[in-house]
Design a protein around this motif. Structure first.
Motif, PDB file in Angstrom:
ATOM      1  N   PRO A 157      72.693  16.249  29.802  1.00 38.13           N
ATOM      2  CA  PRO A 157      71.293  15.811  29.855  1.00 38.13           C
ATOM      3  C   PRO A 157      70.876  15.438  31.276  1.00 38.13           C
ATOM      4  O   PRO A 157      71.687  14.914  32.056  1.00 38.13           O
ATOM      5  N   ALA A 158      69.624  15.684  31.604  1.00 40.90           N
ATOM      6  CA  ALA A 158      69.122  15.394  32.949  1.00 40.90           C
ATOM      7  C   ALA A 158      69.227  13.910  33.286  1.00 40.90           C
ATOM      8  O   ALA A 158      69.434  13.548  34.449  1.00 40.90           O
ATOM      9  N   GLU A 159      69.127  13.048  32.265  1.00 39.84           N
ATOM     10  CA  GLU A 159      69.216  11.612  32.555  1.00 39.84           C
ATOM     11  C   GLU A 159      70.617  11.223  33.024  1.00 39.84           C
ATOM     12  O   GLU A 159      70.790  10.202  33.687  1.00 39.84           O
ATOM     13  N   VAL A 160      71.602  12.033  32.686  1.00 40.51           N
ATOM     14  CA  VAL A 160      72.969  11.794  33.158  1.00 40.51           C
ATOM     15  C   VAL A 160      73.146  12.338  34.576  1.00 40.51           C
ATOM     16  O   VAL A 160      73.726  11.681  35.449  1.00 40.51           O
ATOM     17  N   THR A 161      72.647  13.543  34.810  1.00 47.95           N
ATOM     18  CA  THR A 161      72.923  14.219  36.080  1.00 47.95           C
ATOM     19  C   THR A 161      71.952  13.876  37.213  1.00 47.95           C
ATOM     20  O   THR A 161      72.336  13.928  38.380  1.00 47.95           O
ATOM     21  N   LYS A 162      70.717  13.501  36.882  1.00 43.67           N
ATOM     22  CA  LYS A 162      69.734  13.301  37.956  1.00 43.67           C
ATOM     23  C   LYS A 162      70.142  12.229  38.965  1.00 43.67           C
ATOM     24  O   LYS A 162      70.049  12.450  40.182  1.00 43.67           O
ATOM     25  N   PRO A 163      70.603  11.038  38.522  1.00 44.52           N
ATOM     26  CA  PRO A 163      71.027  10.044  39.519  1.00 44.52           C
ATOM     27  C   PRO A 163      72.153  10.554  40.415  1.00 44.52           C
ATOM     28  O   PRO A 163      72.195  10.246  41.609  1.00 44.52           O
ATOM     29  N   LEU A 164      73.048  11.364  39.846  1.00 40.80           N
ATOM     30  CA  LEU A 164      74.158  11.913  40.622  1.00 40.80           C
ATOM     31  C   LEU A 164      73.675  12.968  41.602  1.00 40.80           C
ATOM     32  O   LEU A 164      74.157  13.044  42.740  1.00 40.80           O
ATOM     33  N   VAL A 165      72.719  13.768  41.161  1.00 39.24           N
ATOM     34  CA  VAL A 165      72.140  14.781  42.052  1.00 39.24           C
ATOM     35  C   VAL A 165      71.421  14.110  43.220  1.00 39.24           C
ATOM     36  O   VAL A 165      71.595  14.505  44.383  1.00 39.24           O
ATOM     37  N   LEU A 166      70.633  13.087  42.914  1.00 34.80           N
ATOM     38  CA  LEU A 166      69.896  12.381  43.975  1.00 34.80           C
ATOM     39  C   LEU A 166      70.860  11.771  44.995  1.00 34.80           C
ATOM     40  O   LEU A 166      70.641  11.870  46.208  1.00 34.80           O
ATOM     41  N   ARG A 167      71.925  11.155  44.487  1.00 32.75           N
ATOM     42  CA  ARG A 167      72.901  10.531  45.383  1.00 32.75           C
ATOM     43  C   ARG A 167      73.591  11.566  46.257  1.00 32.75           C
ATOM     44  O   ARG A 167      73.755  11.368  47.465  1.00 32.75           O
ATOM     45  N   GLU A 168      73.972  12.694  45.644  1.00 31.54           N
ATOM     46  CA  GLU A 168      74.686  13.713  46.415  1.00 31.54           C
ATOM     47  C   GLU A 168      73.789  14.358  47.465  1.00 31.54           C
ATOM     48  O   GLU A 168      74.221  14.596  48.599  1.00 31.54           O
ATOM     49  N   LEU A 169      72.559  14.649  47.098  1.00 34.18           N
ATOM     50  CA  LEU A 169      71.640  15.237  48.073  1.00 34.18           C
ATOM     51  C   LEU A 169      71.372  14.253  49.219  1.00 34.18           C
ATOM     52  O   LEU A 169      71.254  14.660  50.383  1.00 34.18           O
ATOM     53  N   LYS A 170      71.290  12.972  48.880  1.00 39.99           N
ATOM     54  CA  LYS A 170      71.100  11.961  49.930  1.00 39.99           C
ATOM     55  C   LYS A 170      72.295  11.925  50.863  1.00 39.99           C
ATOM     56  O   LYS A 170      72.144  11.841  52.092  1.00 39.99           O
ATOM     57  N   GLU A 171      73.512  11.997  50.299  1.00 40.96           N
ATOM     58  CA  GLU A 171      74.722  12.000  51.120  1.00 40.96           C
ATOM     59  C   GLU A 171      74.791  13.233  52.005  1.00 40.96           C
ATOM     60  O   GLU A 171      75.345  13.179  53.115  1.00 40.96           O
ATOM     61  N   ARG A 172      74.228  14.331  51.534  1.00 36.71           N
ATOM     62  CA  ARG A 172      74.202  15.572  52.321  1.00 36.71           C
ATOM     63  C   ARG A 172      73.006  15.613  53.262  1.00 36.71           C
ATOM     64  O   ARG A 172      72.810  16.599  53.979  1.00 36.71           O
ATOM     65  N   ASP A 173      72.196  14.539  53.250  1.00 34.82           N
ATOM     66  CA  ASP A 173      71.020  14.428  54.112  1.00 34.82           C
ATOM     67  C   ASP A 173      70.013  15.550  53.846  1.00 34.82           C
ATOM     68  O   ASP A 173      69.422  16.100  54.776  1.00 34.82           O
ATOM     69  N   CYS A 174      69.848  15.885  52.573  1.00 31.31           N
ATOM     70  CA  CYS A 174      68.875  16.928  52.240  1.00 31.31           C
ATOM     71  C   CYS A 174      68.113  16.561  50.964  1.00 31.31           C
ATOM     72  O   CYS A 174      67.781  17.430  50.151  1.00 31.31           O
TER      73      CYS A 174
END
Length: 262
Positions: A157-174
């Motif tokens: 579900p998106a509610e599970v993955t979205k926080p992880l996606v946001l964190r990873e993209l932030k760590e990748r500076d994108c």
């Protein structure tokens, strides 16, 4: 067509209730369990009374919610000492890697699973090669970059993955709205195609293809991944390696009891 063997309906209903509890945040309210299972609350309540008596379920301190009981936990503890269902499929993975005689079909096959808040590889099968291309078991994979992690995340579900996606993209500076949208579009395409790929995500020249393994409930329990080195292994979504990998995924899913809709 072989006639269906006669069983006990009550036992099947108990199984549905336990499956519903596995798929719902616990402790679970009666109305949420009703929504999850499709079983009317009055019928659910009668079954839960008996399941309480047997120890399969227990009530919360305030009496308004249900969780697994002592008997369920004892069964779970026993099961953890038995072979994992994927261990029983190990001969099929070994046979599959033996069939990949050409470098353009990959050099290693791995099993990835979602553990906690991320994806990791739990087992590898590798052809004889002077170059080891495996990742360390237990290492968490990027859910916006890794074929295995993207595949597993796509079915959550998106509610599970979205926080992880946001964190990873932030760590990748994108981290931008456009990139978040691209990730979830990628997930949708993966579910539609039944296969994910990555090109040099972990190491330059190291490419991967991944496909899901479904259990009898239709849940994705693992990702099967092929790794290989460029330029031989291009990890094309419409290539021969992807075709063979998806066929393996379908074969092993059927062995786990999966019944695809026709």
């Amino acid at each position: 067509m072989q006639a269906r063997q006669q069983g006990v309906d009550a036992a099947e209903v108990v199984g549905e209730i336990l499956q519903g509890m596995l798929q719902t945040s616990r402790p679970v309210r009666l109305k949420d369990l009703e929504k999850q299972t499709g079983i009317a609350s009055a019928k659910l309540h009668r079954y839960l009374v008996s399941m309480l008596r047997s120890g399969l379920v227990a009530k919360s301190a305030d009496g308004s919610r249900y969780d697994f009981g002592l008997l369920a936990y004892r069964i779970g503890q026993l099961a953890t000492h038995d072979p994992d269902e994927l261990d029983l499929l190990e001969p099929f993975f070994k046979d599959f890697i033996d069939q990949l005689q050409d470098d353009d079909l990959g050099q290693a096959v791995g099993i990835g699973r979602w553990v906690g808040t991320g994806a990791t590889m739990v087992k590898w099968f590798e052809r004889d090669s002077p170059l080891s291309i495996r990742s360390n078991p237990g290492a968490q994979l990027g859910i916006t970059t890794s074929a295995t992690a993207k595949l597993l995340a796509a079915y959550l579900p998106a509610e599970v993955t979205k926080p992880l996606v946001l964190r990873e993209l932030k760590e990748r500076d994108c981290l931008t709205n456009a990139n978040v949208k691209l990730v979830f579009n990628d997930y949708a395409n993966i579910v539609s195609a039944g296969v994910a790929n990555s090109i040099g995500a972990r190491r330059t020249g190291l490419n991967a293809l991944s496909t899901p393994l479904f259990d009898q409930s239709g849940k994705v329990v693992a990702a099967i991944t092929i790794l290989g080195m460029a330029p031989n292994f291009e990890a094309q979504l419409d290539g021969r390696a992807a075709e063979l990998l998806m066929a393996l995924g379908r074969q092993l899913s059927l062995k786990l009891g999966f019944s695809p809709l026709t």
